[in-house]
Motif scaffolding. Structure first.
Motif, PDB file in Angstrom:
ATOM      1  N   LEU A 165       0.144-101.087  19.802  1.00 19.87           N
ATOM      2  CA  LEU A 165       0.296-100.432  18.506  1.00 19.87           C
ATOM      3  C   LEU A 165       1.631-100.845  17.899  1.00 19.87           C
ATOM      4  O   LEU A 165       2.695-100.428  18.358  1.00 19.87           O
ATOM      5  CB  LEU A 165       0.212 -98.915  18.680  1.00 19.87           C
ATOM      6  N   ALA A 182       2.123-101.259  14.172  1.00 20.42           N
ATOM      7  CA  ALA A 182       1.940-101.246  12.720  1.00 20.42           C
ATOM      8  C   ALA A 182       2.652-100.085  12.047  1.00 20.42           C
ATOM      9  O   ALA A 182       2.434 -99.820  10.873  1.00 20.42           O
ATOM     10  CB  ALA A 182       0.445-101.185  12.383  1.00 20.42           C
ATOM     11  N   VAL A 190      -2.007-104.504  16.926  1.00 20.49           N
ATOM     12  CA  VAL A 190      -2.302-103.949  15.603  1.00 20.49           C
ATOM     13  C   VAL A 190      -0.996-103.970  14.811  1.00 20.49           C
ATOM     14  O   VAL A 190      -0.021-103.305  15.176  1.00 20.49           O
ATOM     15  CB  VAL A 190      -2.868-102.526  15.694  1.00 20.49           C
ATOM     16  N   SER A 215       1.089-104.691  10.732  1.00 23.12           N
ATOM     17  CA  SER A 215       0.912-104.381   9.310  1.00 23.12           C
ATOM     18  C   SER A 215       1.567-105.393   8.373  1.00 23.12           C
ATOM     19  O   SER A 215       1.453-105.241   7.155  1.00 23.12           O
ATOM     20  CB  SER A 215       1.463-102.982   9.007  1.00 23.12           C
ATOM     21  N   ARG A 237      -5.021-106.577  11.626  1.00 18.76           N
ATOM     22  CA  ARG A 237      -4.224-106.091  10.505  1.00 18.76           C
ATOM     23  C   ARG A 237      -4.576-104.657  10.136  1.00 18.76           C
ATOM     24  O   ARG A 237      -5.739-104.305   9.960  1.00 18.76           O
ATOM     25  CB  ARG A 237      -4.437-106.982   9.270  1.00 18.76           C
ATOM     26  N   ASN A 238      -3.547-103.836  10.023  1.00 19.07           N
ATOM     27  CA  ASN A 238      -3.668-102.483   9.497  1.00 19.07           C
ATOM     28  C   ASN A 238      -3.066-102.505   8.099  1.00 19.07           C
ATOM     29  O   ASN A 238      -1.842-102.525   7.948  1.00 19.07           O
ATOM     30  CB  ASN A 238      -2.929-101.485  10.388  1.00 19.07           C
ATOM     31  N   PRO A 271      -0.905 -98.534   7.023  1.00 19.58           N
ATOM     32  CA  PRO A 271      -0.229 -97.814   8.108  1.00 19.58           C
ATOM     33  C   PRO A 271       0.220 -96.413   7.719  1.00 19.58           C
ATOM     34  O   PRO A 271       0.410 -95.562   8.581  1.00 19.58           O
ATOM     35  CB  PRO A 271       0.964 -98.718   8.442  1.00 19.58           C
ATOM     36  N   LEU A 293      -0.988 -92.970  12.738  1.00 24.20           N
ATOM     37  CA  LEU A 293      -1.229 -93.668  14.000  1.00 24.20           C
ATOM     38  C   LEU A 293      -2.713 -93.782  14.327  1.00 24.20           C
ATOM     39  O   LEU A 293      -3.161 -94.773  14.914  1.00 24.20           O
ATOM     40  CB  LEU A 293      -0.492 -92.927  15.113  1.00 24.20           C
ATOM     41  N   ARG A 348      -5.198 -94.485  12.563  1.00 21.38           N
ATOM     42  CA  ARG A 348      -5.839 -95.667  11.963  1.00 21.38           C
ATOM     43  C   ARG A 348      -5.620 -96.895  12.843  1.00 21.38           C
ATOM     44  O   ARG A 348      -6.539 -97.676  13.086  1.00 21.38           O
ATOM     45  CB  ARG A 348      -5.312 -95.911  10.552  1.00 21.38           C
ATOM     46  N   SER A 349      -4.396 -97.078  13.341  1.00 21.14           N
ATOM     47  CA  SER A 349      -4.117 -98.208  14.227  1.00 21.14           C
ATOM     48  C   SER A 349      -4.915 -98.108  15.516  1.00 21.14           C
ATOM     49  O   SER A 349      -5.441 -99.103  16.022  1.00 21.14           O
ATOM     50  CB  SER A 349      -2.623 -98.277  14.544  1.00 21.14           C
ATOM     51  N   LEU A 371      -8.521 -99.112  14.756  1.00 25.57           N
ATOM     52  CA  LEU A 371      -8.658-100.563  14.579  1.00 25.57           C
ATOM     53  C   LEU A 371      -8.624-101.280  15.930  1.00 25.57           C
ATOM     54  O   LEU A 371      -9.408-102.192  16.184  1.00 25.57           O
ATOM     55  CB  LEU A 371      -7.535-101.074  13.673  1.00 25.57           C
ATOM     56  N   GLY A 372      -7.725-100.845  16.799  1.00 29.14           N
ATOM     57  CA  GLY A 372      -7.621-101.469  18.115  1.00 29.14           C
ATOM     58  C   GLY A 372      -8.831-101.209  18.989  1.00 29.14           C
ATOM     59  O   GLY A 372      -9.356-102.125  19.644  1.00 29.14           O
TER      60      GLY A 372
END
Length: 195
Positions: A8, A10, A50, A52, A69-70, A73, A77, A79-80, A83-84
């Motif tokens: 993490l 981003a 992840v 940004s 890509r986030n 951001p 947290l 959201r990251s 995505l991961g």
């Protein structure tokens, strides 16, 4: 078991000031590169970072991590994390090792111990702990992916660990003070001063 690392990296680094803390020097290399190099000890099947910004995406790629890509951001947290997890799930991962990029004292020995404990316990949940911190890095089996994806705002993955303490394997770090966060320049300097 197919393991993915999700780094993490981003966050907005608002407490760090004008400088992107992931580019801050940690004993001769950017903090982001140090995190990727340390987490290589997991010997994961896939490694995602992840990020940004274009710069951190380039650095992650050059260090051997696939950048995810986030673009938002500021949404927190969670959201990251989503995505991961989705990137790891798409690559067929049965578990993810979730880690923050701002723990410059984390050692490869502790990462290896965490992975070993997770595999020995048939792969449910495991996390590292030192004398003052616990819960990050942590490994989540695929049974917990949906819970990770349901997190909202700035809620982190520790919420999932707390909900399942009955099956959580806690692994002591190899050295004291490994899990301190470099949230601001003063914290980074203090972490780098410690033996």
């Amino acid at each position: 078991m197919r393991l993915g690392v999700v780094l993490l990296a981003a966050g907005l680094s608002q407490r760090f000031g004008a400088e992107d803390k992931l580019l801050a020097d940690v004993r001769g290399e950017p903090m982001l590169v140090r995190a990727i190099r340390t987490l290589r000890a997991a010997q994961a099947d896939v490694f995602f970072a992840v990020v940004s910004t274009d710069r951190t995406a380039q650095i992650a790629r050059e260090a051997g991590a696939f950048p995810v890509r986030n673009g938002a951001p500021q949404e927190g947290l969670s959201r990251s994390i989503a995505l991961g997890v989705n990137a790891a799930r798409a690559r067929g991962c049965d578990a993810v090792l979730m880690a923050a990029a701002d723990q410059p004292r984390l050692t490869a020995d502790s990462v290896r111990a965490l992975v070993r404990a997770f595999r020995e316990e048939t792969g449910t949940l495991a996390c590292l702990a030192d004398e003052t911190h616990s819960g990050n890095p942590a490994i989540f089996g695929s049974a917990y992916f949906d819970e990770l994806l349901s997190l909202r705002g700035d809620c982190g993955a520790k919420a999932v660990l707390r909900a399942h303490e009955d099956v959580l394997r806690v692994v002591r770090c190899a050295l004291p003070g490994e899990l301190g966060d470099a949230d601001d320049p003063q914290a980074l300097r203090a972490l780098l001063r410690e033996p």
